[in-house]
Design a protein around this motif. Sequence first.
Motif, mmCIF file in Angstrom:
data_model
loop_
_atom_site.group_PDB
_atom_site.id
_atom_site.type_symbol
_atom_site.label_atom_id
_atom_site.label_comp_id
_atom_site.label_asym_id
_atom_site.label_seq_id
_atom_site.Cartn_x
_atom_site.Cartn_y
_atom_site.Cartn_z
ATOM 1 N N SER A 43 -14.176 -15.034 -29.627
ATOM 2 C CA SER A 43 -14.103 -14.085 -28.641
ATOM 3 C C SER A 43 -14.851 -12.717 -28.914
ATOM 4 O O SER A 43 -15.336 -12.012 -28.238
ATOM 5 N N TYR A 44 -14.940 -12.403 -30.363
ATOM 6 C CA TYR A 44 -15.605 -11.127 -30.624
ATOM 7 C C TYR A 44 -17.220 -11.082 -30.079
ATOM 8 O O TYR A 44 -17.385 -9.970 -29.945
ATOM 9 N N VAL A 45 -17.753 -12.426 -30.344
ATOM 10 C CA VAL A 45 -19.057 -12.198 -30.032
ATOM 11 C C VAL A 45 -19.398 -11.757 -28.361
ATOM 12 O O VAL A 45 -20.538 -11.156 -28.111
ATOM 13 N N SER A 46 -18.242 -11.949 -27.656
ATOM 14 C CA SER A 46 -18.928 -11.486 -26.169
ATOM 15 C C SER A 46 -17.855 -10.341 -25.791
ATOM 16 O O SER A 46 -17.708 -9.891 -24.609
ATOM 17 N N SER A 47 -17.293 -9.454 -27.107
ATOM 18 C CA SER A 47 -16.327 -8.546 -26.687
ATOM 19 C C SER A 47 -17.301 -7.123 -26.589
ATOM 20 O O SER A 47 -18.316 -6.857 -27.247
ATOM 21 N N PRO A 48 -16.798 -6.151 -25.906
ATOM 22 C CA PRO A 48 -17.221 -4.684 -26.058
ATOM 23 C C PRO A 48 -17.314 -4.143 -27.433
ATOM 24 O O PRO A 48 -18.102 -3.341 -27.689
ATOM 25 N N GLU A 49 -16.191 -4.587 -28.129
ATOM 26 C CA GLU A 49 -16.437 -4.115 -29.573
ATOM 27 C C GLU A 49 -17.753 -4.489 -30.301
ATOM 28 O O GLU A 49 -17.927 -3.931 -31.209
ATOM 29 N N LEU A 50 -18.128 -5.647 -30.191
ATOM 30 C CA LEU A 50 -19.398 -6.137 -30.767
ATOM 31 C C LEU A 50 -20.612 -5.332 -30.307
ATOM 32 O O LEU A 50 -21.199 -4.764 -31.090
ATOM 33 N N VAL B 9 -13.184 3.149 -15.523
ATOM 34 C CA VAL B 9 -12.369 2.343 -14.917
ATOM 35 C C VAL B 9 -12.820 0.769 -15.213
ATOM 36 O O VAL B 9 -11.876 -0.111 -14.937
ATOM 37 N N TYR B 10 -13.804 0.533 -15.799
ATOM 38 C CA TYR B 10 -14.321 -0.725 -16.112
ATOM 39 C C TYR B 10 -13.510 -1.793 -16.856
ATOM 40 O O TYR B 10 -12.969 -2.964 -16.443
ATOM 41 N N PRO B 11 -12.846 -1.378 -18.083
ATOM 42 C CA PRO B 11 -11.868 -2.091 -18.733
ATOM 43 C C PRO B 11 -10.896 -2.773 -17.882
ATOM 44 O O PRO B 11 -10.185 -3.703 -18.118
ATOM 45 N N SER B 12 -10.014 -1.764 -16.931
ATOM 46 C CA SER B 12 -9.101 -2.263 -16.409
ATOM 47 C C SER B 12 -9.506 -3.100 -15.195
ATOM 48 O O SER B 12 -8.580 -3.870 -14.582
ATOM 49 N N GLN B 13 -10.655 -3.410 -14.909
ATOM 50 C CA GLN B 13 -11.577 -4.304 -13.930
ATOM 51 C C GLN B 13 -11.879 -5.508 -14.629
ATOM 52 O O GLN B 13 -12.362 -6.463 -13.888
ATOM 53 N N ASP B 14 -11.545 -5.563 -15.964
ATOM 54 C CA ASP B 14 -11.992 -6.803 -16.691
ATOM 55 C C ASP B 14 -13.743 -6.734 -16.840
ATOM 56 O O ASP B 14 -14.254 -7.883 -16.880
ATOM 57 N N ARG B 15 -14.233 -5.706 -16.816
ATOM 58 C CA ARG B 15 -15.840 -5.740 -16.586
ATOM 59 C C ARG B 15 -16.174 -5.199 -17.987
ATOM 60 O O ARG B 15 -15.719 -4.203 -18.504
ATOM 61 N N THR B 16 -16.929 -5.984 -18.801
ATOM 62 C CA THR B 16 -17.593 -5.764 -19.868
ATOM 63 C C THR B 16 -18.864 -5.276 -20.148
ATOM 64 O O THR B 16 -19.648 -5.438 -18.877
ATOM 65 N N CYS B 17 -19.408 -5.154 -21.262
ATOM 66 C CA CYS B 17 -21.041 -4.784 -21.146
ATOM 67 C C CYS B 17 -21.858 -5.921 -20.678
ATOM 68 O O CYS B 17 -22.583 -5.942 -20.155
ATOM 69 N N ILE B 18 -21.385 -7.096 -21.304
ATOM 70 C CA ILE B 18 -22.024 -8.239 -20.713
ATOM 71 C C ILE B 18 -21.783 -8.572 -19.346
ATOM 72 O O ILE B 18 -22.928 -8.954 -18.833
ATOM 73 N N TYR C 135 -25.625 -25.845 -21.136
ATOM 74 C CA TYR C 135 -24.140 -25.066 -20.998
ATOM 75 C C TYR C 135 -24.394 -24.558 -19.508
ATOM 76 O O TYR C 135 -25.404 -24.216 -18.984
ATOM 77 N N THR C 136 -23.170 -24.293 -18.943
ATOM 78 C CA THR C 136 -23.206 -23.710 -17.522
ATOM 79 C C THR C 136 -23.111 -22.293 -17.534
ATOM 80 O O THR C 136 -23.209 -21.382 -16.247
ATOM 81 N N ASP C 137 -22.837 -21.574 -18.485
ATOM 82 C CA ASP C 137 -22.578 -20.015 -18.661
ATOM 83 C C ASP C 137 -23.051 -19.520 -19.789
ATOM 84 O O ASP C 137 -22.360 -18.497 -20.358
ATOM 85 N N LEU C 138 -24.595 -19.472 -19.832
ATOM 86 C CA LEU C 138 -25.319 -18.751 -21.042
ATOM 87 C C LEU C 138 -25.474 -17.260 -20.700
ATOM 88 O O LEU C 138 -25.694 -16.896 -19.515
ATOM 89 N N ALA C 139 -25.339 -16.432 -21.478
ATOM 90 C CA ALA C 139 -25.616 -14.919 -21.375
ATOM 91 C C ALA C 139 -27.127 -15.064 -21.619
ATOM 92 O O ALA C 139 -27.620 -15.011 -22.884
#
Length: 90
Positions: free
Chosen positions: A5-12, A51-60, A78-82
């Motif tokens: 999950s770190y790979v798709s996290s804002p912390e990365l 406000v984006y973190p509270s809306q579950d919106r990340t950089c990705i 895959y059906t959900d590639l970034a």
Amino acid sequence: MVTDSYVSSPELCAVCHSLFNPSENAHDADENDLGIRYYEQRTYEEWVDSVYPSQDRTCITCHMSRATGPAVRDGDEYTDLAVHNFVGGN
């Protein structure tokens, strides 16, 4: 398949988008030293304070569109590639 999950996290994203100059302090308009590090880029901190973190919106969510297809040539589909097009990048 192994995932992390770190790979798709804002912390990365923060690794490159939270840049400061460790040898330079921030100054106010009158050149007074503020005693804090001078940030060259605060994109991650701006996201955290928005406000984006509270809306579950990340950089990705905003900067990488989604696509269907193989992750590697002749690989599984895959059906959900970034897509690494980084909308809004300069």
